[in-house]
Structure formats: structure tokens, C-alpha cells
Scaffold this motif. Sequence first.
Motif, PDB file in Angstrom:
ATOM      1  N   GLU A   1     -21.280  68.544  31.728  1.00 35.01           N
ATOM      2  CA  GLU A   1     -20.575  68.770  33.006  1.00 35.01           C
ATOM      3  C   GLU A   1     -21.514  68.785  34.210  1.00 35.01           C
ATOM      4  OE1 GLU A   1     -17.605  68.225  32.462  1.00 35.01           O
ATOM      5  OE2 GLU A   1     -16.964  69.184  30.621  1.00 35.01           O
TER       6      GLU A   1
ATOM      7  N   PRO B   1     -15.148  60.129  37.467  1.00 40.18           N
ATOM      8  CA  PRO B   1     -14.959  60.787  38.762  1.00 40.18           C
ATOM      9  C   PRO B   1     -14.218  62.109  38.608  1.00 40.18           C
ATOM     10  CG  PRO B   1     -13.371  59.003  38.477  1.00 40.18           C
ATOM     11  CD  PRO B   1     -14.328  58.908  37.325  1.00 40.18           C
TER      12      PRO B   1
ATOM     13  N   SER C   1     -13.807  65.991  20.090  1.00 34.33           N
ATOM     14  CA  SER C   1     -14.111  66.454  21.439  1.00 34.33           C
ATOM     15  C   SER C   1     -13.276  67.710  21.640  1.00 34.33           C
ATOM     16  CB  SER C   1     -13.751  65.356  22.450  1.00 34.33           C
ATOM     17  OG  SER C   1     -13.962  65.802  23.771  1.00 34.33           O
TER      18      SER C   1
ATOM     19  N   GLN D   1      -9.292  64.893  20.912  1.00 37.20           N
ATOM     20  CA  GLN D   1      -9.755  65.720  22.032  1.00 37.20           C
ATOM     21  C   GLN D   1      -8.715  66.776  22.359  1.00 37.20           C
ATOM     22  OE1 GLN D   1     -10.001  64.627  26.521  1.00 37.20           O
ATOM     23  NE2 GLN D   1     -12.043  64.263  25.714  1.00 37.20           N
TER      24      GLN D   1
ATOM     25  N   TYR E   1     -12.040  73.439  37.441  1.00 37.13           N
ATOM     26  CA  TYR E   1     -11.628  72.090  37.850  1.00 37.13           C
ATOM     27  C   TYR E   1     -10.524  71.510  36.976  1.00 37.13           C
ATOM     28  CZ  TYR E   1     -15.060  71.599  34.109  1.00 37.13           C
ATOM     29  OH  TYR E   1     -15.756  71.765  32.942  1.00 37.13           O
TER      30      TYR E   1
ATOM     31  N   LEU F   1     -19.276  66.191  23.948  1.00 38.47           N
ATOM     32  CA  LEU F   1     -19.238  67.464  24.673  1.00 38.47           C
ATOM     33  C   LEU F   1     -19.992  67.247  25.982  1.00 38.47           C
ATOM     34  CD1 LEU F   1     -18.380  70.557  24.161  1.00 38.47           C
ATOM     35  CD2 LEU F   1     -20.825  70.925  23.798  1.00 38.47           C
ATOM     36  N   ARG F   2     -19.249  66.921  27.011  1.00 38.20           N
ATOM     37  CA  ARG F   2     -19.933  66.698  28.292  1.00 38.20           C
ATOM     38  C   ARG F   2     -20.671  67.969  28.715  1.00 38.20           C
ATOM     39  NH1 ARG F   2     -15.800  63.630  32.369  1.00 38.20           N
ATOM     40  NH2 ARG F   2     -15.504  61.687  31.194  1.00 38.20           N
TER      41      ARG F   2
ATOM     42  N   ILE G   1     -11.396  64.378  39.795  1.00 38.83           N
ATOM     43  CA  ILE G   1     -10.123  64.179  40.508  1.00 38.83           C
ATOM     44  C   ILE G   1      -9.434  65.537  40.552  1.00 38.83           C
ATOM     45  CG2 ILE G   1      -7.941  62.916  40.556  1.00 38.83           C
ATOM     46  CD1 ILE G   1      -9.229  60.868  38.591  1.00 38.83           C
TER      47      ILE G   1
ATOM     48  N   LEU H   1      -5.360  66.616  32.887  1.00 39.91           N
ATOM     49  CA  LEU H   1      -6.611  67.259  33.288  1.00 39.91           C
ATOM     50  C   LEU H   1      -6.756  67.219  34.802  1.00 39.91           C
ATOM     51  CD1 LEU H   1      -8.989  65.610  30.657  1.00 39.91           C
ATOM     52  CD2 LEU H   1      -7.786  67.785  30.474  1.00 39.91           C
TER      53      LEU H   1
ATOM     54  N   GLY I   1      -8.007  71.029  24.309  1.00 37.07           N
ATOM     55  CA  GLY I   1      -8.465  72.307  24.820  1.00 37.07           C
ATOM     56  C   GLY I   1      -9.020  73.125  23.666  1.00 37.07           C
ATOM     57  N   GLU I   2      -9.656  74.240  23.985  1.00 37.09           N
ATOM     58  CA  GLU I   2     -10.171  75.111  22.917  1.00 37.09           C
ATOM     59  C   GLU I   2      -9.029  75.991  22.432  1.00 37.09           C
ATOM     60  OE1 GLU I   2     -13.996  76.925  23.460  1.00 37.09           O
ATOM     61  OE2 GLU I   2     -14.863  75.102  24.329  1.00 37.09           O
TER      62      GLU I   2
HETATM   63  N1  SAH Z   1     -12.295  71.076  25.645  1.00 35.69           N
HETATM   64  C1  SAH Z   1     -13.081  69.884  25.449  1.00 35.69           C
HETATM   65  C2  SAH Z   1     -12.453  68.680  26.132  1.00 35.69           C
HETATM   66  C3  SAH Z   1     -12.415  68.809  27.616  1.00 35.69           C
HETATM   67  S1  SAH Z   1     -11.461  67.622  28.495  1.00 35.69           S
HETATM   68  C4  SAH Z   1     -14.486  70.168  25.938  1.00 35.69           C
HETATM   69  O1  SAH Z   1     -14.745  71.244  26.423  1.00 35.69           O
HETATM   70  O2  SAH Z   1     -15.338  69.292  25.810  1.00 35.69           O
HETATM   71  C5  SAH Z   1     -12.626  66.310  28.646  1.00 35.69           C
HETATM   72  C6  SAH Z   1     -13.345  66.179  29.975  1.00 35.69           C
HETATM   73  O3  SAH Z   1     -12.443  66.006  31.048  1.00 35.69           O
HETATM   74  C7  SAH Z   1     -14.162  67.359  30.405  1.00 35.69           C
HETATM   75  O4  SAH Z   1     -15.384  67.400  29.746  1.00 35.69           O
HETATM   76  C8  SAH Z   1     -14.303  67.151  31.928  1.00 35.69           C
HETATM   77  O5  SAH Z   1     -15.546  66.556  32.255  1.00 35.69           O
HETATM   78  C9  SAH Z   1     -13.161  66.205  32.245  1.00 35.69           C
HETATM   79  N2  SAH Z   1     -12.286  66.791  33.290  1.00 35.69           N
HETATM   80  C10 SAH Z   1     -11.668  67.989  33.291  1.00 35.69           C
HETATM   81  N3  SAH Z   1     -11.034  68.207  34.463  1.00 35.69           N
HETATM   82  C11 SAH Z   1     -11.243  67.106  35.220  1.00 35.69           C
HETATM   83  C12 SAH Z   1     -10.871  66.722  36.546  1.00 35.69           C
HETATM   84  N4  SAH Z   1     -10.154  67.522  37.330  1.00 35.69           N
HETATM   85  N5  SAH Z   1     -11.285  65.509  36.992  1.00 35.69           N
HETATM   86  C13 SAH Z   1     -12.004  64.687  36.217  1.00 35.69           C
HETATM   87  N6  SAH Z   1     -12.406  65.002  34.976  1.00 35.69           N
HETATM   88  C14 SAH Z   1     -12.028  66.190  34.477  1.00 35.69           C
END
Ligand code: SAH
Length: 348
Positions: free
Chosen positions: A165, A234, A140, A109, A71, A162-163, A236, A310, A111-112
Motif C-alpha cells: 500500500e 490508481p 489475496s 480475493q 480508503y 498482498l499490496r 479512486i 472497493l 476482505g479479512e
Molecule cells: N484484504 C485483501 C484485499 C484487499 S482489496 C488485502 O488486504 O490484501 C485489494 C486492493 O484494492 C488493496 O490492496 C488496495 O490497494 C486496493 N484498494 C482498496 N481501496 C481502493 C480505492 N479506494 N481505490 C483504489 N484501490 C483501492
Amino acid sequence: MTDAIRLLETLERERSLSLEEYRALLDAWSPTLAAAAAEKAVAVRQRVYGNTVFVRGLIEVSNICKNDCLYCGIRKSNTACERYRLEKDDILVCCEEGYALGFRTFVMQGGEDGYFTDDRLCDIVRSIKERYPDCAVTLSMGERSRESYERLYEAGADRYLLRHETADAEHYARLHPSTLTLAERMRCLRDLKEIGFQTGCGFMVGSPYQTTEELAKDLKFVEEFQPAMCGIGPFIPHKDTPFKGYEAGTLEMTCFLLSLVRLIVPTVLLPSTTALGTIHPTGRELGILAGANVVMPNLSPLSVRKKYMLYDGKIATGDESAQSLQHLKERMASIGYRIVVDRGDVKR
Ligand code: SAH
């Protein structure tokens, strides 16, 4: 309707429902039910945090990522994404600017990105804490080893986002490559909490394949995990990912979930996310009115802001920016809320 109101009252009182009850409540969504949930959530938030809104300065440190979450716009296999990384000095400049604006929490915050080894990240955290001892540092930066989290905590990091998800393993597997598992995500979250971080989980609303069954599991997980923070935004779509299409009603469902999470964990630090502000011009106000109490304006350098995409249309130069804090203050004041200069720790 009356059944759903009864569930809401039980939730308000017990802060707990069964999985089936959570689902029934979600399935019963209506404008009236959502308004009732918001009213209760706002009362709870008022009792715990008053009418204050905490701000966090978000620094998007890198869009380089070894992962390939289906996503996400900065997924590894998106070759259309122009990559960047901020180094220590860039990050410290963001903090300097943010501190002067009144921010007392900095969120890094990204990417890895393998560049951010424990040594480098600990050094950055230490430098921020040395210069701004009255500030909190939130990380994050994705999944890391327990030892890595321990070192970051010792270096002075206060919080970690750390969501999770989605709390459903099968759903998780449909959103991620096979190298990533819900079990490992949960391992990280448990480690973070045990180590002593104010820990945040969270999930997207309207993500592909998601139904109220998955969302009910998310709520049950939040109830069990008792996070200090919870990021709910949300989904997106991003044009260069395989997931197309935006689910109607996502805005309303996101606000409803914010209210329910506030009732489940009264003290939770709950952001009204940038994504909410992206799908609706006053989305962030709507989130606060549903029970959120945190906003995270963007402190990243303007030159990189458009690259941390994102999802499509991510707001990147207007009121989401930390530099527009004054305007954001006015917007919050217009709905009866007060942005404060404060670390904004979780109430225990
Ligand atoms: N690499 C870190 C940060 C991720 S980006 C990690 O893994 O935690 C932060 C958040 O953005 C993610 O946890 C995800 O829930 C959200 N995200 C990523 N793609 C998205 C999208 N297309 N729409 C909405 N939220 C998104």
C-alpha cells in the motif's frame, strides 16, 4: 529533461537508483519522459514475455472485513455496504466457468473475513487444485500468521498478493487504523516470500497525502523486495469513506510507475488493473502499453459483483468480466498483444 533521460538509462542498465534519484525521476515526469520510459519497459517485457498477456480469473470471495482501512469501500465501518460471502461450492462454480473460458489461474480475493479459517481455506484450495491440477491458485486474503501462510502453501496455493500500500510508515499510518502497521504488513510479505509463494506487493497511486517522496520509497522497496508480482493501481475515492477527491494526473502517473517497475524487475508479473480500466475507457490497454503483462477479468457471480465495491464506479458488467474474454482478446490484439491459455508463472 536530459538529466531525467540519463536516470532512466541508468535504471534500465542497473535496475537500481538511489531514493533521491527515484524521486528526481518521478518529479521530472513529462509526456516525453513517460513515453521514453514506456518504450524501454515494453522492450524489456518483450524480451522476457514476448507479446503475451496472461489472464487471471478474479473471484471476489467476500466483502466482509474486520479491518477499517480509510480508503476502502468495504471497510468495516461502512454500514452502507451490503455484505456477502461466497462459500466453497460458489467458488468452485466460478472456477468451472473460468476453466471453460480458458483461465488457468484463479485469484481468490476478499476482505479479512473470519469465516475463511485455515481449515476452510485450505480445503477450498485443495479442491481447486484437485479438480484443475494444471491451474495456479493465487490468494489475496490479507494479513495472516506465518503458520497460516505455511498451511495454505502446503495445501497447494501458488501465489499470494498482498499490496504493501505504501512503503512509508507514517503515510501507512495515515491511511490505516492504528491496529494496522507497515511493520506487520512487511512481516507478512517476508514470510510469504520465504515460504515459497510467488509473492506480490504493490501500492495505490494518488492516494491521500501521497507525494513523489512516498512513491520513491515504493520503488526502492520494490527494488529491494524483488516481488514476483506487483499490483499498481490508481486510488479512486469511495463515497462512503472519509477520503474524497481524485488527484489529476493519476492515470499518467500510474502508467509511468508501471514502466519504472518493469525496468526495476524485468520478470515481474504486472497487472494492468481494473482500477486503471475504471478511470479511463482504454485504461487497461494503456497499462499494457506502459509495460504491464497481466489482466485480471472478474469471474465473481454477477449477483455479488456490484457489492465488491472497493471504490466508486468500479466497472462490473462490461469488458472487465471474464465472460467477455473474447472481446478483451480482440482489444489486446488491436494493440499487438496475445492473451494466452497458460498458468502464466513468473520467469526465473
Ligand atoms: N484484504 C485483501 C484485499 C484487499 S482489496 C488485502 O488486504 O490484501 C485489494 C486492493 O484494492 C488493496 O490492496 C488496495 O490497494 C486496493 N484498494 C482498496 N481501496 C481502493 C480505492 N479506494 N481505490 C483504489 N484501490 C483501492
